[in-house]
Design a protein around this motif. Structure first.
Motif, PDB file in Angstrom:
ATOM      1  N   ALA A 197      16.864 124.802 205.636  1.00  0.00           N
ATOM      2  CA  ALA A 197      18.184 124.905 206.270  1.00  0.00           C
ATOM      3  C   ALA A 197      18.067 125.054 207.784  1.00  0.00           C
ATOM      4  CB  ALA A 197      18.952 126.074 205.671  1.00  0.00           C
ATOM      5  N   SER A 198      17.111 125.841 208.239  1.00  0.00           N
ATOM      6  CA  SER A 198      16.948 126.052 209.683  1.00  0.00           C
ATOM      7  C   SER A 198      16.571 124.758 210.401  1.00  0.00           C
ATOM      8  CB  SER A 198      15.899 127.131 209.951  1.00  0.00           C
ATOM      9  OG  SER A 198      14.644 126.747 209.414  1.00  0.00           O
ATOM     10  N   GLU A 199      15.796 123.891 209.733  1.00  0.00           N
ATOM     11  CA  GLU A 199      15.403 122.628 210.349  1.00  0.00           C
ATOM     12  C   GLU A 199      16.538 121.610 210.339  1.00  0.00           C
ATOM     13  OE1 GLU A 199      10.630 123.042 209.612  1.00  0.00           O
ATOM     14  OE2 GLU A 199      11.767 121.832 208.193  1.00  0.00           O
ATOM     15  N   VAL A 200      17.380 121.665 209.308  1.00  0.00           N
ATOM     16  CA  VAL A 200      18.573 120.806 209.282  1.00  0.00           C
ATOM     17  C   VAL A 200      19.499 121.200 210.422  1.00  0.00           C
ATOM     18  CG1 VAL A 200      20.647 120.183 207.967  1.00  0.00           C
ATOM     19  CG2 VAL A 200      18.427 120.314 206.816  1.00  0.00           C
ATOM     20  N   ASP A 201      19.683 122.508 210.610  1.00  0.00           N
ATOM     21  CA  ASP A 201      20.530 122.991 211.710  1.00  0.00           C
ATOM     22  C   ASP A 201      19.960 122.583 213.066  1.00  0.00           C
ATOM     23  OD1 ASP A 201      22.144 124.140 209.787  1.00  0.00           O
ATOM     24  OD2 ASP A 201      21.345 126.164 210.080  1.00  0.00           O
ATOM     25  N   ALA A 202      18.646 122.702 213.235  1.00  0.00           N
ATOM     26  CA  ALA A 202      18.000 122.327 214.501  1.00  0.00           C
ATOM     27  C   ALA A 202      18.137 120.823 214.740  1.00  0.00           C
ATOM     28  CB  ALA A 202      16.527 122.738 214.488  1.00  0.00           C
ATOM     29  N   TRP A 203      18.005 120.015 213.689  1.00  0.00           N
ATOM     30  CA  TRP A 203      18.154 118.576 213.813  1.00  0.00           C
ATOM     31  C   TRP A 203      19.573 118.234 214.264  1.00  0.00           C
ATOM     32  CZ3 TRP A 203      21.237 115.358 210.622  1.00  0.00           C
ATOM     33  CH2 TRP A 203      21.090 113.984 210.848  1.00  0.00           C
ATOM     34  N   GLY A 204      20.560 118.878 213.657  1.00  0.00           N
ATOM     35  CA  GLY A 204      21.949 118.639 214.060  1.00  0.00           C
ATOM     36  C   GLY A 204      22.190 119.030 215.504  1.00  0.00           C
ATOM     37  N   CYS A 247      24.076 117.268 202.708  1.00  0.00           N
ATOM     38  CA  CYS A 247      25.317 116.516 202.934  1.00  0.00           C
ATOM     39  C   CYS A 247      26.539 117.430 202.975  1.00  0.00           C
ATOM     40  CB  CYS A 247      25.481 115.441 201.871  1.00  0.00           C
ATOM     41  SG  CYS A 247      24.193 114.178 201.976  1.00  0.00           S
ATOM     42  N   GLU A 248      26.514 118.506 202.223  1.00  0.00           N
ATOM     43  CA  GLU A 248      27.606 119.480 202.274  1.00  0.00           C
ATOM     44  C   GLU A 248      27.572 120.252 203.594  1.00  0.00           C
ATOM     45  OE1 GLU A 248      27.043 121.850 198.767  1.00  0.00           O
ATOM     46  OE2 GLU A 248      27.680 120.232 197.425  1.00  0.00           O
ATOM     47  N   ARG A 249      26.394 120.399 204.167  1.00  0.00           N
ATOM     48  CA  ARG A 249      26.215 121.173 205.403  1.00  0.00           C
ATOM     49  C   ARG A 249      26.511 120.342 206.654  1.00  0.00           C
ATOM     50  NH1 ARG A 249      22.928 125.877 205.345  1.00  0.00           N
ATOM     51  NH2 ARG A 249      22.448 126.642 207.422  1.00  0.00           N
ATOM     52  N   VAL A 250      26.255 119.022 206.582  1.00  0.00           N
ATOM     53  CA  VAL A 250      26.439 118.131 207.730  1.00  0.00           C
ATOM     54  C   VAL A 250      27.668 117.256 207.469  1.00  0.00           C
ATOM     55  CG1 VAL A 250      25.379 116.312 209.130  1.00  0.00           C
ATOM     56  CG2 VAL A 250      23.944 118.110 208.136  1.00  0.00           C
ATOM     57  N   LYS A 279      14.123 109.269 211.058  1.00  0.00           N
ATOM     58  CA  LYS A 279      15.100 109.714 212.050  1.00  0.00           C
ATOM     59  C   LYS A 279      15.914 110.926 211.595  1.00  0.00           C
ATOM     60  CE  LYS A 279      15.548 105.230 214.189  1.00  0.00           C
ATOM     61  NZ  LYS A 279      16.435 104.175 214.648  1.00  0.00           N
ATOM     62  N   GLY A 280      15.769 111.339 210.369  1.00  0.00           N
ATOM     63  CA  GLY A 280      16.531 112.461 209.855  1.00  0.00           C
ATOM     64  C   GLY A 280      15.806 113.771 210.052  1.00  0.00           C
ATOM     65  N   PRO A 281      16.349 114.835 209.468  1.00  0.00           N
ATOM     66  CA  PRO A 281      15.678 116.134 209.567  1.00  0.00           C
ATOM     67  C   PRO A 281      14.351 116.120 208.811  1.00  0.00           C
ATOM     68  CG  PRO A 281      17.587 116.261 208.104  1.00  0.00           C
ATOM     69  CD  PRO A 281      17.596 114.902 208.705  1.00  0.00           C
ATOM     70  N   VAL A 282      13.453 116.998 209.226  1.00  0.00           N
ATOM     71  CA  VAL A 282      12.157 117.140 208.550  1.00  0.00           C
ATOM     72  C   VAL A 282      12.413 117.463 207.078  1.00  0.00           C
ATOM     73  CG1 VAL A 282      10.067 118.548 208.438  1.00  0.00           C
ATOM     74  CG2 VAL A 282      11.036 117.928 210.654  1.00  0.00           C
ATOM     75  N   PHE A 283      11.627 116.864 206.185  1.00  0.00           N
ATOM     76  CA  PHE A 283      11.794 117.110 204.755  1.00  0.00           C
ATOM     77  C   PHE A 283      10.449 117.431 204.114  1.00  0.00           C
ATOM     78  CE2 PHE A 283      10.940 112.630 205.198  1.00  0.00           C
ATOM     79  CZ  PHE A 283      10.156 112.300 204.102  1.00  0.00           C
ATOM     80  N   VAL A 285      24.398 111.091 200.797  1.00  0.00           N
ATOM     81  CA  VAL A 285      23.040 111.099 200.252  1.00  0.00           C
ATOM     82  C   VAL A 285      22.347 109.779 200.589  1.00  0.00           C
ATOM     83  CG1 VAL A 285      21.672 111.192 198.132  1.00  0.00           C
ATOM     84  CG2 VAL A 285      23.577 112.763 198.438  1.00  0.00           C
ATOM     85  N   ASP A 286      23.081 108.668 200.510  1.00  0.00           N
ATOM     86  CA  ASP A 286      22.477 107.367 200.832  1.00  0.00           C
ATOM     87  C   ASP A 286      22.092 107.287 202.307  1.00  0.00           C
ATOM     88  OD1 ASP A 286      22.637 106.440 198.236  1.00  0.00           O
ATOM     89  OD2 ASP A 286      24.549 105.428 198.546  1.00  0.00           O
ATOM     90  N   ASN A 287      22.970 107.777 203.197  1.00  0.00           N
ATOM     91  CA  ASN A 287      22.668 107.763 204.624  1.00  0.00           C
ATOM     92  C   ASN A 287      21.460 108.645 204.928  1.00  0.00           C
ATOM     93  OD1 ASN A 287      23.705 109.161 207.570  1.00  0.00           O
ATOM     94  ND2 ASN A 287      23.475 106.953 207.436  1.00  0.00           N
ATOM     95  N   LEU A 288      21.389 109.803 204.282  1.00  0.00           N
ATOM     96  CA  LEU A 288      20.264 110.713 204.473  1.00  0.00           C
ATOM     97  C   LEU A 288      18.960 110.055 204.021  1.00  0.00           C
ATOM     98  CD1 LEU A 288      19.413 113.573 205.341  1.00  0.00           C
ATOM     99  CD2 LEU A 288      19.891 114.314 203.001  1.00  0.00           C
ATOM    100  N   LYS A 289      19.018 109.306 202.929  1.00  0.00           N
ATOM    101  CA  LYS A 289      17.837 108.605 202.428  1.00  0.00           C
ATOM    102  C   LYS A 289      17.361 107.554 203.431  1.00  0.00           C
ATOM    103  CE  LYS A 289      16.176 106.227 198.310  1.00  0.00           C
ATOM    104  NZ  LYS A 289      16.526 105.750 196.964  1.00  0.00           N
ATOM    105  N   VAL A 290      18.291 106.822 204.038  1.00  0.00           N
ATOM    106  CA  VAL A 290      17.932 105.816 205.046  1.00  0.00           C
ATOM    107  C   VAL A 290      17.317 106.499 206.268  1.00  0.00           C
ATOM    108  CG1 VAL A 290      18.874 104.113 206.655  1.00  0.00           C
ATOM    109  CG2 VAL A 290      19.609 104.105 204.268  1.00  0.00           C
ATOM    110  N   LEU A 291      17.920 107.597 206.729  1.00  0.00           N
ATOM    111  CA  LEU A 291      17.369 108.329 207.865  1.00  0.00           C
ATOM    112  C   LEU A 291      15.959 108.819 207.559  1.00  0.00           C
ATOM    113  CD1 LEU A 291      20.485 110.422 208.952  1.00  0.00           C
ATOM    114  CD2 LEU A 291      19.412 108.551 210.223  1.00  0.00           C
ATOM    115  N   ARG A 292      15.759 109.320 206.343  1.00  0.00           N
ATOM    116  CA  ARG A 292      14.436 109.811 205.932  1.00  0.00           C
ATOM    117  C   ARG A 292      13.419 108.677 205.942  1.00  0.00           C
ATOM    118  NH1 ARG A 292      16.090 112.253 201.436  1.00  0.00           N
ATOM    119  NH2 ARG A 292      15.540 110.598 200.009  1.00  0.00           N
ATOM    120  N   ALA A 293      13.801 107.514 205.410  1.00  0.00           N
ATOM    121  CA  ALA A 293      12.894 106.360 205.349  1.00  0.00           C
ATOM    122  C   ALA A 293      12.539 105.856 206.744  1.00  0.00           C
ATOM    123  CB  ALA A 293      13.538 105.242 204.535  1.00  0.00           C
ATOM    124  N   ASN A 294      13.475 105.977 207.694  1.00  0.00           N
ATOM    125  CA  ASN A 294      13.249 105.510 209.067  1.00  0.00           C
ATOM    126  C   ASN A 294      12.669 106.579 209.980  1.00  0.00           C
ATOM    127  OD1 ASN A 294      14.220 102.941 208.487  1.00  0.00           O
ATOM    128  ND2 ASN A 294      16.316 103.521 208.930  1.00  0.00           N
TER     129      ASN A 294
END
Length: 79
Positions: A61-68, A23-26, A42-46, A31-40
């Motif tokens: 970090a590299s996968e978060v950057d690629a997702w963005g 969340c600091e990087r994007v 649609k977010g970055p690989v975790f 955190v709540d939005n990231l959790k929803v994306l993860r559950a659906n």
């Protein structure tokens, strides 16, 4: 110990991020939005190093950057 094979050196050390650090990087991510994306799915690989029901969630970090970067769009003037 002639039968021991040395590990290959890693070319680049992976940087791991907690959901808070993602969340600091994007900008604008919570955190709540990231959790929803993860559950659906649609977010970055975790990663769940403590198993599916574990409390630790990590992101590379590299996968978060690629997702963005995958969300890149151009305006009509640029096409």
């Amino acid at each position: 110990m002639s039968n021991v094979t040395a590990l290959k050196p890693r070319t680049q050390e992976q940087t791991w991020l907690s959901p808070k650090h993602v969340c600091e990087r994007v900008p604008g991510m919570t955190v709540d939005n990231l959790k929803v994306l993860r559950a659906n799915g649609k977010g970055p690989v975790f990663y769940k190093p403590t198993g599916d029901h574990g409390k630790i969630t990590l992101y590379a970090a590299s996968e978060v950057d690629a997702w963005g970067a995958s969300g890149r769009r151009s305006t009509r003037e640029q096409s």
